[in-house]
Design an enzyme around this catalytic site. Structure first.
Site, PDB file in Angstrom:
ATOM      1  N   GLU A 142     -35.906  56.038  72.670  1.00 20.54           N
ATOM      2  CA  GLU A 142     -36.434  55.964  74.038  1.00 20.54           C
ATOM      3  C   GLU A 142     -37.182  57.235  74.504  1.00 20.54           C
ATOM      4  O   GLU A 142     -38.103  57.059  75.322  1.00 20.54           O
ATOM      5  CB  GLU A 142     -35.293  55.645  75.015  1.00 20.54           C
ATOM      6  N   ASP A 158     -33.684  53.422  65.849  1.00 21.36           N
ATOM      7  CA  ASP A 158     -32.815  53.325  67.026  1.00 21.36           C
ATOM      8  C   ASP A 158     -33.005  54.595  67.863  1.00 21.36           C
ATOM      9  O   ASP A 158     -33.644  55.566  67.420  1.00 21.36           O
ATOM     10  CB  ASP A 158     -31.372  53.181  66.554  1.00 21.36           C
ATOM     11  N   ASP A 179     -27.728  47.299  73.164  1.00 20.24           N
ATOM     12  CA  ASP A 179     -26.262  47.328  73.080  1.00 20.24           C
ATOM     13  C   ASP A 179     -25.621  46.326  74.029  1.00 20.24           C
ATOM     14  O   ASP A 179     -25.053  46.697  75.067  1.00 20.24           O
ATOM     15  CB  ASP A 179     -25.756  48.741  73.357  1.00 20.24           C
TER      16      ASP A 179
END
Length: 894
Positions: free
Chosen positions: A483, A480, A561
């Protein structure tokens, strides 16, 4: 220690409160906040001309067109090369001189790509232009100004620089000349020093006659991309965006710079191999669709895909960047996740709850709270004191576990990951050359420079069972925040002037960072597998949030999300369709929505759609109410149980679809036009979708629905999945209850299933199969079934079985599937696996019988389509016990 706990509390409260306030649009850049976009959007570029006396076809095979482009106003030259590939792609590269050192992506394309060059044939050549041809494609390169036009089989397909928006900013030292945002920029107190000055590139790409374009994920918007007009362009820049907006051009967690254009009779596409921040405008005109692409840095490395079919375009893209990694069978089962399951007792209770309520599942997930103070690859011993015993217990019922591992590394000298990486110099550097210090879940954090092959190799070694204490062979990984997410950075990410391996600025590799982290993690599990299981190893399972072109070779992603909202349920479908047609089919959206609390109706409808997602996971935020599938009570528990069981019954079909994705790149979920490319009224359809070619789904995405309007593409027969009844209209309102959503078998297809309810995929391994044969107008049908061990790489050496089934109106034939090019013949022993039911839909005649290969005759019965419904629309052959692994023919007679 007290100070450390305060830091963690502050960081956690900051981010949780920030998320509670939902999407903060002002914290993220728009085109007006970005110098390179302002300088180029909608603006005619300088004139770039091809110097005719530099035009040449180089090497003996006439493979490479080369020429010099000149920007006379700036007195600068560029190098232009154009190549064609036998798979059906044209590559156009534009770069400054090699000595300038502009960043080029070096490890996304497959190594063998350059071995598949096609020869150009010169059709005509003049002082003004040249016509080149390979196969059915022709390319016209005009010299003044430079432009290129591709035709396919005589049809206009793609035009480059038809609006003269091409621009290629040349690197230069700061010279005092006015230049908007060229030398430095500030956004919300974050300064970007831009030491290399301006280096943006603008392309205009026109798709003649195409009213619809698709692709350039990731964003929550329509499948057929709406025009951007005077609003915001589509942005491609990987960012940590919580509770994102639906129907927004805003870029989310991942980027694939691929666009498809479709019109009746022709599908084409483009792929810009560039990992810098990018904006894309779309304009739908009377004669086609016009687009402008603007990248902050890099080079032009543009691929044009000639199609002509949707499947051809996907295969052409996959030939460059790779096909989908073959997943383990457990990974396409159901995954249960929450931020966070509190302790071992909670994990065991959830696992037991599935068995108590007879709901199958395969994987239990642990979020960040399982770690020791957000130190990844560790356990909080106060709540998970016996992680190995916990994993072994869950594995005893055929299940796996997943733990989260994020790229930020807590800056703590006593934490072995931090100290080893710091000593080895493995971290991303700031612009001054020191280790970059950003804030994330642990507080002060360093970030591994995974753009370096050496760092990725070091990171992979950390997943060895001897290093990741408390892990077992049953444990897999979730990446997770990759980015990368930096809570105190610009736009919650890393500064663009940070430095990576080779002194490359972060701005050049930003959209690649998450893929590199994903690659390193997956390589770690692959190494662990070989060390644990031997030569056939263990296929890695690593879920990632960030992605780029090539991620499909590594593992699945999810859409991030989302929220417990009907609009987010609805937009998940075009999001996954977009990912599928841009080469990343193993994807899913969190069932129920990550944020918020779904009611029983929304949660049920989401499960009923989610069973058709390639990746199927339920997940929820730590502040939401618990929502394991049985917690809403009856009848909701029964509805969700039946939905999840329906997923497991379809796994033989889905696993076979994943094999097709693995060998050819074809998507698992598909838009209707993918299979019906001439039917114009479905080119923008995004509410319905296909699972493979043989199953159509029409979800319920609004509350209180009693009917769903379903379009039935022409030229096919359609049979209700639950009743077997045939639909005869082109569009009809189908009644719905809370028990199911509409789904239909497509005539002409054979769907393999396993009907017996089990607790997990592992416990289904020896179950018999059912074939559902949905007949077309000619009473024909075809399908296939792929089986391997579901876990290892043994299939690469032929340890698999792949069978073709065909029915011609009177004979059902099982024959060996012809292996795709480069794939070894399957030789796996599956003597214990049989077909116990054959269900015919659309079969005409009464008192029909089946003559088995051994001469036994069994009457066909009117009966249920599956073991859980009552229907008289199906003709059923019961207990023929036909072996799946050998050739045979069953004759249907009166």
């Amino acid at each position: 220690m007290a100070q450390s706990h305060v830091v963690l509390l502050v960081v956690t409260l900051f981010f949780v409160l920030n998320q509670a306030l939902a999407f903060k649009e002002h914290e993220f850049k728009k085109c007006k906040d970005t110098g390179f976009c302002r300088r180029n959007r909608g603006k005619t570029g300088p004139t770039f001309n091809v110097l005719p006396d530099t035009v040449q076809l180089t090497d003996l095979g006439m493979h490479t067109f080369g020429a010099t482009l000149v920007n006379q106003a700036a007195n600068k030259q560029l190098q232009l090369t154009i190549k064609a590939y036998t798979d059906g792609a044209v590559r156009i590269k534009v770069d400054e001189d090699e000595s300038v050192g502009r960043y080029k992506i070096s490890d996304i394309l497959l190594p063998e790509v350059e071995q598949r060059l096609a020869s150009w044939k010169i059709i005509s050549k003049s002082a003004h232009d040249i016509w080149l041809q390979f196969g059915k494609a022709q390319l016209n390169v005009k010299y003044t100004p430079f432009s290129a036009s591709l035709t396919v089989d005589g049809k206009p397909a793609i035009q480059l620089n038809s609006r003269n928006l091409f621009n290629f900013e040349h690197r230069r030292e700061k010279d005092g000349a006015e230049c908007d945002g060229c030398w430095e920029e500030t956004f919300l107190q974050h300064q970007d020093s831009k030491p290399k000055g301006p280096e943006a590139i603008s392309l205009d790409i026109f798709f003649p006659g195409a009213d619809h374009v698709y692709g350039i994920p990731e964003r929550a918007t329509n499948f057929s991309l709406p025009a951007t007009g005077e609003g915001e362009p589509y942005r491609l820049y990987n960012l940590d965006v919580f509770e994102y907006l639906d129907q927004s051009p805003f870029g989310l967690y991942g980027t694939i710079p691929v666009m498809l254009a479709h019109k009746a009779g022709l599908t084409t596409g483009v792929f810009w191999l560039n990992a810098a921040e990018m904006f894309v405008d779309v304009a739908h005109l009377s004669d086609g669709t016009s687009t402008q692409w603007i990248a902050e840095s890099g080079i032009v490395d543009l691929f044009l895909f000639v199609g002509p079919t949707p499947g051809d375009v996907i295969k052409q893209y996959s030939a460059l960047t790779g096909t989908t990694a073959m997943p383990q069978l457990f990974s396409i089962g159901y995954h249960q996740c929450r931020w966070n399951y509190r302790d071992e007792a909670d994990a065991h209770a959830v696992d037991a709850g599935f068995d108590q309520h007879e709901i199958p599942y395969d994987v239990l997930w642990l979020d960040i709270e399982h770690t020791n103070g957000k130190r990844y690859l560790t356990w909080d011993s106060s709540v998970f004191p016996n992680p190995v015993a916990m994993q072994e217990d869950i594995a005893s019922r055929g299940r796996k576990m997943v733990t989260i591992v994020d790229p930020h590394v807590k800056r703590d000298p006593s934490y072995y990951i931090f100290s080893e990486a710091e000593k080895a110099g493995h971290y991303v550097k700031n612009k001054g050359g020191g280790d970059f210090d950003g804030w994330c879940w642990p507080g002060s954090s360093s970030y591994l420079d995974v753009t370096s092959p050496a760092v990725r190799q070091w990171w992979a070694e950390q997943f060895d069972l001897s290093k990741y204490q408390g892990s077992t062979k049953h444990l897999y990984i979730w990446n997770d925040m990759n980015e990368p997410s930096v809570f105190n950075g610009p736009e919650i990410t890393m500064h663009k002037d940070n430095l990576h391996y080779g002194n490359v600025e972060h701005r050049d590799v930003h959209n690649l960072y998450g893929l590199y982290y994903h690659m390193g993690t997956a390589e770690g599990l692959k190494l662990r597998g070989y060390r644990t299981y031997g030569e056939d190893g263990d296929r890695p399972f690593v879920l990632s949030r960030a992605f780029f072109s090539g991620t499909q070779q590594v593992g699945p992603i999810w859409t991030g999300d989302n929220a417990a909202d009907w609009k987010h349920l609805a937009v998940s479908i075009p999001m996954l369709l977009t990912l599928g047609v841009t080469g990343l089919p193993f994807s899913g959206a969190d069932v129920g929505g990550f944020f918020g609390n779904p009611d029983a109706e929304l949660l049920t409808r989401w499960y009923q759609v989610g069973i058709y997602y390639p990746f199927f996971r339920g997940h929820a935020h730590l502040e939401t109410q618990r929502r394991e599938p049985w917690l809403f009570g009856e009848p909701t528990t029964t509805h969700i149980r039946e939905a999840i069981r329906a997923r497991y019954a379809l796994l033989p079909y889905m696993y076979t679809l994943f094999r097709a994705a693995n060998t050819s790149g074809l998507p698992v979920v598909r838009p209707l036009w993918f299979e019906f490319p001439h039917q114009k009224d479905i080119f923008s359809e995004e509410k319905q979708f296909l699972l493979g070619a043989g199953l159509m789904i029409a979800p319920v995405t609004t509350p209180g629905a009693t009917t769903v309007e379903v379009k039935f593409p022409g030229g096919a027969r359609w049979y209700d999945v639950m009743s077997g009844a045939e639909q005869h209209s082109s569009s009809v309102k189908v009644p719905v209850t809370m028990q199911t959503i509409p789904a239909f078998y497509r005539g002409g297809h054979i769907i393999p299933r396993r009907e017996r309810p089990r607790r997990s995929t592992a416990t289904m391994a020896n179950d018999p199969f059912t074939l559902v044969i949905a007949l077309d107008d000619k009473l024909h049908a075809r399908g296939d079934l792929y089986v391997d061990d579901g876990r290892s790489f043994a299939f690469l050496r032929g340890q698999y079985v792949h069978r073709d089934f065909s029915f011609d109106g009177s004979k059902l034939v099982n024959s060996k599937h012809a292996a795709e090019a480069g794939v070894p013949e399957g030789v796996m022993d599956v003597s214990g696996l049989v077909i116990e039911r054959v269900v015919f839909l659309g079969l005409k005649g009464k008192s029909l019988k089946a003559k088995l290969p051994d001469g036994t005759v069994i009457p066909l019965e009117a009966g249920p389509l599956n073991m859980r419904t009552v229907s008289t629309h199906a003709s059923v052959l019961r207990k023929p016990n036909l072996p799946i692994g050998s050739d045979w023919t069953v004759e249907i007679t009166k």
